[in-house]
Design an enzyme around this catalytic site. Structure first.
Site, PDB file in Angstrom:
ATOM      1  N   ASP A  30      41.560   8.746  19.277  1.00  0.00           N
ATOM      2  CA  ASP A  30      41.497   9.496  18.219  1.00  0.00           C
ATOM      3  C   ASP A  30      42.045   8.672  17.006  1.00  0.00           C
ATOM      4  OD1 ASP A  30      40.981  12.905  17.949  1.00  0.00           O
ATOM      5  OD2 ASP A  30      42.008  11.803  16.209  1.00  0.00           O
ATOM      6  N   ASN A  85      37.565  21.968  21.711  1.00  0.00           N
ATOM      7  CA  ASN A  85      37.495  22.893  20.451  1.00  0.00           C
ATOM      8  C   ASN A  85      36.184  23.020  20.478  1.00  0.00           C
ATOM      9  OD1 ASN A  85      40.447  23.023  20.264  1.00  0.00           O
ATOM     10  ND2 ASN A  85      40.406  20.991  18.843  1.00  0.00           N
ATOM     11  N   GLY A  91      38.706  25.824  16.001  1.00  0.00           N
ATOM     12  CA  GLY A  91      38.975  24.369  15.402  1.00  0.00           C
ATOM     13  C   GLY A  91      38.314  23.174  15.492  1.00  0.00           C
ATOM     14  N   HIS A  98      33.313  17.050  22.332  1.00  0.00           N
ATOM     15  CA  HIS A  98      34.195  16.293  22.728  1.00  0.00           C
ATOM     16  C   HIS A  98      35.235  16.879  23.396  1.00  0.00           C
ATOM     17  CE1 HIS A  98      34.871  17.567  18.571  1.00  0.00           C
ATOM     18  NE2 HIS A  98      36.254  17.411  18.896  1.00  0.00           N
ATOM     19  N   HIS A 100      39.546  16.637  23.915  1.00  0.00           N
ATOM     20  CA  HIS A 100      40.440  15.848  23.788  1.00  0.00           C
ATOM     21  C   HIS A 100      41.419  15.527  25.086  1.00  0.00           C
ATOM     22  CE1 HIS A 100      40.705  16.513  19.121  1.00  0.00           C
ATOM     23  NE2 HIS A 100      39.758  17.408  19.619  1.00  0.00           N
TER      24      HIS A 100
END
Ligand code: AMP
Length: 112
Positions: A30, A85, A91, A98, A100
């Site tokens: 990220d 998300n 969010g 994707h 995280h």
């Protein structure tokens, strides 16, 4: 999708710090890490969000790559968090599915 940010990363048009890849998925760091290890796992194929996937296969492939990256990043034993998300209340800010992968520190609950 032509102008999707993560599709452009998949095509190599935008640089990314890749950590792993499979035929179906890509894992890269990220750009604004929220933990010592913060890797994004994306499908090569464009889905706008989790809400658009037709079956379990794509998320299954993403999850297995997250497991592999957690091991290669050395955070598997201590534990880690995987987050997808989804939509405005979730969010989500980038409209390409994707996951995280966050680790290297303890994470609180409930999330913000
Ligand atoms: P989300 O808010 O769940 O949609 O997460 C999008 C994530 O993409 C954020 O954590 C951003 O920091 C990250 N991001 C945005 N642009 C890039 C980029 N070019 N390379 C890597 N990560 C990015």
């Amino acid at each position: 999708m032509t102008d999707c940010l993560f599709c452009r990363i998949v095509r190599g048009e935008i640089p990314a710090a890749k950590v792993a890849e499979t035929d179906e998925c890509l894992a890269f760091r990220d750009i604004a890490p929220q933990a010592p290890v913060h890797v994004l796992i994306i499908p090569r194929k464009h889905f706008g969000s989790l809400d658009e996937v037709p079956d379990a296969s794509v998320v299954g492939a993403m999850s297995m790559l997250a497991q592999q990256v957690a091991r290669s990043e050395g955070i598997a034993a201590a534990g880690y968090r995987c987050v997808i998300n989804t939509g405005a209340h979730g969010g989500q800010t980038v409209g390409h599915l994707h996951m995280h992968l966050l680790g290297g520190r303890a994470h609180g609950w409930p999330p913000g």
